[in-house]
Design a protein around this motif. Structure first.
Motif, mmCIF file in Angstrom:
data_model
loop_
_atom_site.group_PDB
_atom_site.id
_atom_site.type_symbol
_atom_site.label_atom_id
_atom_site.label_comp_id
_atom_site.label_asym_id
_atom_site.label_seq_id
_atom_site.Cartn_x
_atom_site.Cartn_y
_atom_site.Cartn_z
ATOM 1 N N MET A 1 0.837 -1.218 0.000
ATOM 2 C CA MET A 1 0.000 0.000 0.000
ATOM 3 C C MET A 1 0.870 1.267 0.000
ATOM 4 O O MET A 1 0.611 2.213 -0.710
ATOM 5 N N ILE A 2 1.951 1.209 0.847
ATOM 6 C CA ILE A 2 2.923 2.305 0.839
ATOM 7 C C ILE A 2 4.262 1.717 0.401
ATOM 8 O O ILE A 2 4.730 0.738 0.982
ATOM 9 N N GLU A 3 4.847 2.281 -0.631
ATOM 10 C CA GLU A 3 6.091 1.728 -1.177
ATOM 11 C C GLU A 3 7.064 2.875 -1.467
ATOM 12 O O GLU A 3 6.748 3.758 -2.262
ATOM 13 N N ILE A 4 8.196 2.876 -0.786
ATOM 14 C CA ILE A 4 9.192 3.930 -0.982
ATOM 15 C C ILE A 4 10.401 3.328 -1.676
ATOM 16 O O ILE A 4 10.930 2.312 -1.227
ATOM 17 N N ARG A 5 10.800 3.947 -2.784
ATOM 18 C CA ARG A 5 11.909 3.398 -3.576
ATOM 19 C C ARG A 5 13.002 4.431 -3.799
ATOM 20 O O ARG A 5 12.750 5.469 -4.398
ATOM 21 N N ASP A 6 14.186 4.131 -3.303
ATOM 22 C CA ASP A 6 15.397 4.910 -3.559
ATOM 23 C C ASP A 6 15.155 6.418 -3.403
ATOM 24 O O ASP A 6 15.539 7.212 -4.250
ATOM 25 N N LEU A 7 14.565 6.760 -2.296
ATOM 26 C CA LEU A 7 14.150 8.138 -2.058
ATOM 27 C C LEU A 7 15.297 8.961 -1.473
ATOM 28 O O LEU A 7 16.034 8.486 -0.613
ATOM 29 N N SER A 8 15.432 10.203 -1.958
ATOM 30 C CA SER A 8 16.419 11.095 -1.358
ATOM 31 C C SER A 8 15.820 12.487 -1.164
ATOM 32 O O SER A 8 14.813 12.841 -1.789
ATOM 33 N N LYS A 9 16.442 13.239 -0.257
ATOM 34 C CA LYS A 9 15.917 14.559 0.086
ATOM 35 C C LYS A 9 17.061 15.496 0.458
ATOM 36 O O LYS A 9 17.977 15.118 1.195
ATOM 37 N N ASN A 10 17.013 16.728 -0.076
ATOM 38 C CA ASN A 10 17.969 17.776 0.306
ATOM 39 C C ASN A 10 17.187 18.999 0.747
ATOM 40 O O ASN A 10 16.084 19.235 0.274
ATOM 41 N N PHE A 11 17.779 19.765 1.626
ATOM 42 C CA PHE A 11 17.255 21.104 1.896
ATOM 43 C C PHE A 11 18.260 22.094 1.347
ATOM 44 O O PHE A 11 19.455 21.971 1.599
ATOM 45 N N VAL A 12 17.772 23.097 0.582
ATOM 46 C CA VAL A 12 18.645 24.165 0.119
ATOM 47 C C VAL A 12 18.225 25.437 0.836
ATOM 48 O O VAL A 12 17.086 25.883 0.700
ATOM 49 N N MET B 1 7.418 13.420 3.744
ATOM 50 C CA MET B 1 7.550 13.192 2.301
ATOM 51 C C MET B 1 6.421 12.299 1.804
ATOM 52 O O MET B 1 5.904 12.479 0.710
ATOM 53 N N VAL B 2 6.032 11.322 2.625
ATOM 54 C CA VAL B 2 4.920 10.453 2.235
ATOM 55 C C VAL B 2 3.617 11.267 2.209
ATOM 56 O O VAL B 2 2.794 11.122 1.312
ATOM 57 N N TRP B 3 3.451 12.156 3.177
ATOM 58 C CA TRP B 3 2.255 13.007 3.236
ATOM 59 C C TRP B 3 2.246 14.010 2.082
ATOM 60 O O TRP B 3 1.203 14.448 1.620
ATOM 61 N N GLY B 4 3.428 14.379 1.603
ATOM 62 C CA GLY B 4 3.503 15.273 0.447
ATOM 63 C C GLY B 4 3.782 16.716 0.799
ATOM 64 O O GLY B 4 3.812 17.571 -0.085
ATOM 65 N N ASN B 5 4.008 17.037 2.079
ATOM 66 C CA ASN B 5 4.344 18.437 2.382
ATOM 67 C C ASN B 5 5.854 18.681 2.358
ATOM 68 O O ASN B 5 6.269 19.831 2.455
ATOM 69 N N TYR B 6 6.638 17.619 2.230
ATOM 70 C CA TYR B 6 8.064 17.773 1.923
ATOM 71 C C TYR B 6 8.304 17.195 0.532
ATOM 72 O O TYR B 6 7.803 16.116 0.227
ATOM 73 N N LEU B 7 9.054 17.906 -0.279
ATOM 74 C CA LEU B 7 9.332 17.438 -1.640
ATOM 75 C C LEU B 7 10.501 16.468 -1.637
ATOM 76 O O LEU B 7 11.453 16.632 -0.874
ATOM 77 N N ALA B 8 10.438 15.474 -2.511
ATOM 78 C CA ALA B 8 11.545 14.539 -2.669
ATOM 79 C C ALA B 8 12.512 15.077 -3.717
ATOM 80 O O ALA B 8 12.101 15.758 -4.652
ATOM 81 N N ALA B 9 13.811 14.794 -3.546
ATOM 82 C CA ALA B 9 14.786 15.175 -4.569
ATOM 83 C C ALA B 9 14.773 14.143 -5.690
ATOM 84 O O ALA B 9 14.826 14.483 -6.871
ATOM 85 N N SER B 10 14.710 12.861 -5.325
ATOM 86 C CA SER B 10 14.612 11.803 -6.325
ATOM 87 C C SER B 10 14.006 10.575 -5.661
ATOM 88 O O SER B 10 13.912 10.498 -4.440
ATOM 89 N N GLY B 11 13.595 9.614 -6.494
ATOM 90 C CA GLY B 11 12.980 8.408 -5.977
ATOM 91 C C GLY B 11 11.471 8.434 -6.114
ATOM 92 O O GLY B 11 10.914 9.365 -6.701
ATOM 93 N N ALA B 12 10.823 7.403 -5.578
ATOM 94 C CA ALA B 12 9.376 7.280 -5.712
ATOM 95 C C ALA B 12 8.733 6.971 -4.369
ATOM 96 O O ALA B 12 9.339 6.330 -3.513
ATOM 97 N N ASP C 1 2.198 8.045 -7.234
ATOM 98 C CA ASP C 1 3.557 8.435 -6.837
ATOM 99 C C ASP C 1 3.515 9.866 -6.296
ATOM 100 O O ASP C 1 3.489 10.834 -7.049
ATOM 101 N N VAL C 2 3.519 9.963 -4.969
ATOM 102 C CA VAL C 2 3.404 11.266 -4.315
ATOM 103 C C VAL C 2 4.566 12.181 -4.711
ATOM 104 O O VAL C 2 4.418 13.407 -4.782
ATOM 105 N N ALA C 3 5.723 11.586 -5.006
ATOM 106 C CA ALA C 3 6.899 12.385 -5.360
ATOM 107 C C ALA C 3 6.713 13.116 -6.687
ATOM 108 O O ALA C 3 7.413 14.085 -6.969
ATOM 109 N N ARG C 4 5.779 12.647 -7.514
ATOM 110 C CA ARG C 4 5.601 13.246 -8.840
ATOM 111 C C ARG C 4 4.180 13.739 -9.091
ATOM 112 O O ARG C 4 3.902 14.309 -10.143
ATOM 113 N N ALA C 5 3.298 13.528 -8.143
ATOM 114 C CA ALA C 5 1.874 13.793 -8.393
ATOM 115 C C ALA C 5 1.569 15.285 -8.440
ATOM 116 O O ALA C 5 2.266 16.110 -7.860
ATOM 117 N N GLU C 6 0.498 15.620 -9.142
ATOM 118 C CA GLU C 6 -0.040 16.987 -9.165
ATOM 119 C C GLU C 6 -0.681 17.279 -7.810
ATOM 120 O O GLU C 6 -1.215 16.363 -7.166
#
Lengths: 227, 269
Positions: A1-12, A53-64, A71-76
């Motif tokens: 139901m929840i699947e996280i793949r090769d996820l990364s995150k940076n803060f600039v 990141m799963v909730w979608g209020n933090y953006l992912a740098a890469s991954g799914a 895919d919350v990392a890419r969804a509208e």
């Protein structure tokens, strides 16, 4: 139901010399239906970051981040809004509500947003508030005036009002008395029994042991410092 | 009653955007009012537009609502008969749309109300403008709408001058929503109100958006207001959109330098 793949995150941080801070890399995780996975790792290791990141209020740098096939990392935005309405629930540590809105209404709102008639939504909200030991005389008041523990219980009632297929729980048993804590653990077990996939943070080890099927240490996802 | 027995509305279906904006721009001589603005707004969505004064957010709202003629771009609205570009539409037709499909809530209720006409008249006038003629029906609908915005029926014959600021703003909302618009433009709807009055208005707006399936575009400089009201957020600076996305994503994990500054400048309470 929840699947996280090769996820990364940076803060600039643009206002601090555009410092780029990598906070997560190669995160992989799976939560199946009816399963509860607990995130562990020291404070600051990235448990809440991963959850946001799963909730979608933090953006992912890469991954799914797949939740119910999206895919919350890419969804509208509107896809994430629909996901949060029907599929993904979140009990955060903070209660954010319009001031002066009665507690019963705050808890019923997720159901009203789904088009449920007001009497049904309120009946469900009343049932949850009663189970969580919020006295009925408080239901007509805004939770903004409540104690921390009471706000936490209102937040839990709101998060469990709709039977979401996927749930994020950030310290749901923190600042609760023993009896209410038992009620919350029961709600979690009931959600698992109906097939919900749950990703949670529990500092309370006994609670963790009672509801989690597996633990994932997020320190495994901490970026390696470049030599 | 088991939770699983609850009847839910059918799943959100793929639908056309209610409003489709492309490359919208407006110059004031050499100075940019707003430029290169593109976005889609879907039925039931609330879009917040934030930025400092002079960022172009009010210019953008005026162009979208047809109060200002943009220099370029399209504002395509999904009408009952299909998508129409309101920028190239004839003035008379655009005015008719502004009275029926659209509504505009001004920051200052005096700009949106007729101060010399009774509360009931303010609401009823809108119904007459779209063809209602039966006095009893108009009065009944006016009373119904005053109730929805929490104005007692015995105030129907009072003029807005006799109302508090919060009541005037609620009356303006009733006047605007009585014709059942699909899209509401709001310019700082809670600006100038006491915090406690703001809260009541926010709750009212949230309820109306949900019950009427309204879409709304709200311009404000108040980040707390958009967090509670808007699904999506657009951040403007110097006439340009510097960032847009889910409201909580833009506020919790801002990407653009200006948004980071804006969010970190808010006083914590």
């Amino acid at each position: 139901m929840i699947e996280i793949r090769d996820l990364s995150k940076n803060f600039v941080l643009h206002n601090q010399g555009s410092a780029m801070i990598p906070v997560m890399e190669h995160a992989n995780l799976h939560v199946g239906a009816g399963e509860c996975v607990g995130l562990i790792g020291a404070s600051g290791a990235g448990k809440s970051t991963l959850m946001r990141m799963v909730w979608g209020n933090y953006l992912a740098a890469s991954g799914a981040i797949l939740v119910g096939g999206l895919d919350v990392a890419r969804a509208e935005p509107r896809q994430i809004i629909a996901l949060r309405r029907r599929t993904l629930g979140y009990v955060s540590q903070f209660l954010r509500v319009v001031p002066r809105v009665p507690t019963l209404q705050v808890v019923a709102e997720p159901l009203l947003n789904l088009g449920l008639p007001a009497y049904q939504a309120q009946a469900r909200a009343a049932d949850l508030l009663a189970r969580l030991n919020i006295p009925e005389r408080l239901w007509s008041l805004s939770p903004t005036t409540f104690s921390g523990g009471e706000q936490q219980r209102v937040n839990i009632a709101r998060g469990f009002a709709h039977p979401y297929p996927a749930l994020l729980l950030d310290e749901p048993t923190a600042s609760l008395d023993a009896a209410t804590r038992e009620v919350v653990l029961h709600l979690i077990l009931e959600a698992k029994a109906r097939g919900a996939a749950i990703l949670g943070i529990f500092h309370d080890e006994a609670a963790r042991a009672a509801v989690c099927d597996r633990l994932v240490d997020v320190r495994a996802f901490t970026p390696k410092v470049a030599a | 009653m088991g939770v699983m027995d609850m009847k839910l509305a059918p799943p959100d279906q793929a639908e056309a955007p209610l409003l489709s904006v492309r490359d919208l721009g407006k110059m004031y001589g050499e100075r940019i009012g707003c430029a290169d603005v593109s976005f889609d707004l879907y039925p039931g969505e609330v879009l917040g537009i934030v930025g400092e004064s002079g960022s172009g957010k009010s210019t953008l709202l005026s162009c979208l609502a047809g109060h200002l003629q943009p220099d370029q771009g399209q504002v395509v609205f999904q009408t009952a008969t299909g998508p129409r570009d309101t920028v190239t539409m004839a003035e008379a037709e655009r005015r008719r749309m502004a009275r029926t499909d659209w509504a505009f809530v001004h920051q200052n209720p005096r700009d949106g109300l007729r101060m010399g006409v009774s509360a009931g008249g303010n609401v009823g006038e809108r119904l007459m403008a779209i063809g209602a003629r039966h006095y009893g029906d108009i009065r009944a609908q006016a009373i119904d709408w005053l109730g929805r915005v929490e104005i007692r029926p015995d105030r129907i014959d009072d003029r807005p001058r006799a109302f508090s600021g919060g009541m005037q703003q609620r009356l303006q909302i009733a006047r605007n929503l009585v014709t059942g618009p699909k899209l509401v433009f709001m310019d700082e709807p809670t600006g100038g109100l006491d915090v406690s009055v703001q809260a009541r208005l926010l709750d009212l707006l949230r309820g109306l958006v949900r019950e009427m399936g309204l879409s709304a575009i709200i311009v404000t400089h108040d980040l707390a207001v958009v967090r509670l009201l808007a699904d999506r957020l657009m951040v403007m600076k110097d006439g340009h959109v510097v960032e847009q996305g889910l409201t909580d994503q833009v506020l919790d994990d801002p990407q653009h330098a200006y948004t980071q500054l804006l969010v970190s400048s808010v006083l914590q309470v």
